[in-house]
Design a protein around this motif. Structure first.
Motif, PDB file in Angstrom:
ATOM      1  N   GLY A  92      34.489 -55.472   2.689  1.00 30.83           N
ATOM      2  CA  GLY A  92      35.927 -55.225   2.704  1.00 30.83           C
ATOM      3  C   GLY A  92      36.372 -54.307   1.571  1.00 30.83           C
ATOM      4  O   GLY A  92      37.186 -53.399   1.776  1.00 30.83           O
ATOM      5  N   MET A  93      35.828 -54.533   0.372  1.00 35.39           N
ATOM      6  CA  MET A  93      36.185 -53.670  -0.764  1.00 35.39           C
ATOM      7  C   MET A  93      35.678 -52.241  -0.547  1.00 35.39           C
ATOM      8  O   MET A  93      36.352 -51.276  -0.927  1.00 35.39           O
ATOM      9  N   PHE A 123      27.205 -66.927   0.620  1.00 40.38           N
ATOM     10  CA  PHE A 123      26.644 -65.585   0.705  1.00 40.38           C
ATOM     11  C   PHE A 123      27.350 -64.729   1.754  1.00 40.38           C
ATOM     12  O   PHE A 123      27.540 -63.521   1.560  1.00 40.38           O
ATOM     13  N   VAL A 124      27.766 -65.330   2.854  1.00 39.74           N
ATOM     14  CA  VAL A 124      28.502 -64.580   3.873  1.00 39.74           C
ATOM     15  C   VAL A 124      29.854 -64.119   3.324  1.00 39.74           C
ATOM     16  O   VAL A 124      30.262 -62.969   3.533  1.00 39.74           O
ATOM     17  N   ILE A 125      30.546 -64.993   2.605  1.00 40.81           N
ATOM     18  CA  ILE A 125      31.846 -64.625   2.039  1.00 40.81           C
ATOM     19  C   ILE A 125      31.700 -63.514   1.007  1.00 40.81           C
ATOM     20  O   ILE A 125      32.489 -62.560   0.997  1.00 40.81           O
ATOM     21  N   CYS A 161      39.694 -71.404  -8.336  1.00 41.24           N
ATOM     22  CA  CYS A 161      39.003 -70.132  -8.581  1.00 41.24           C
ATOM     23  C   CYS A 161      39.461 -69.043  -7.613  1.00 41.24           C
ATOM     24  O   CYS A 161      39.602 -67.882  -8.005  1.00 41.24           O
ATOM     25  N   VAL A 162      39.704 -69.397  -6.360  1.00 34.61           N
ATOM     26  CA  VAL A 162      40.202 -68.413  -5.389  1.00 34.61           C
ATOM     27  C   VAL A 162      41.589 -67.933  -5.806  1.00 34.61           C
ATOM     28  O   VAL A 162      41.881 -66.730  -5.763  1.00 34.61           O
ATOM     29  N   LEU A 200      34.481 -62.723  -9.951  1.00 35.36           N
ATOM     30  CA  LEU A 200      33.344 -63.491  -9.456  1.00 35.36           C
ATOM     31  C   LEU A 200      32.574 -64.136 -10.605  1.00 35.36           C
ATOM     32  O   LEU A 200      32.121 -65.281 -10.490  1.00 35.36           O
ATOM     33  N   LEU A 201      32.427 -63.411 -11.705  1.00 39.07           N
ATOM     34  CA  LEU A 201      31.763 -63.999 -12.871  1.00 39.07           C
ATOM     35  C   LEU A 201      32.565 -65.178 -13.429  1.00 39.07           C
ATOM     36  O   LEU A 201      31.996 -66.231 -13.748  1.00 39.07           O
TER      37      LEU A 201
END
Length: 90
Positions: free
Chosen positions: A23-24, A14-16, A79-80, A54-55
């Motif tokens: 940031g966006m 959740f923090v990320i 995924c990253v 993200l989805l």
């Protein structure tokens, strides 16, 4: 916040996500984006590509947990990398 079992992976997730959104938002304020068409079949903005990424990452994690025996950290790294590619060329 005692109603939820906050483990380190849950809290860091959740923090990320929150840091990515902040940031966006700052990036959009400093340098307004525009729609463009990359390898995705639709024109997208930065925010659209982040949401789509993200989805895709969420569904990839669910599929990897259900169908493979891969460690979660390997799926997360894949995924990253996919999210970075989607943001850059999507």
């Amino acid at each position: 916040m005692s109603w939820m079992a906050w483990t380190l992976p849950t809290a860091s997730f959740f923090v990320i996500i929150a840091l990515m959104l902040v940031g966006m938002s700052i990036w959009q304020t400093v340098s307004p984006g525009h729609q463009r068409k990359g390898f995705l079949p639709i024109s997208t903005t930065r925010g659209d590509r982040l949401f789509i990424g993200l989805l895709i990452a969420a569904y990839a994690h669910l599929l990897a947990l259900a169908l493979t025996g891969w460690p979660l950290w390997i799926v997360t790294l894949v995924c990253v990398a996919g999210l970075i590619a989607l943001l850059k060329w999507g």
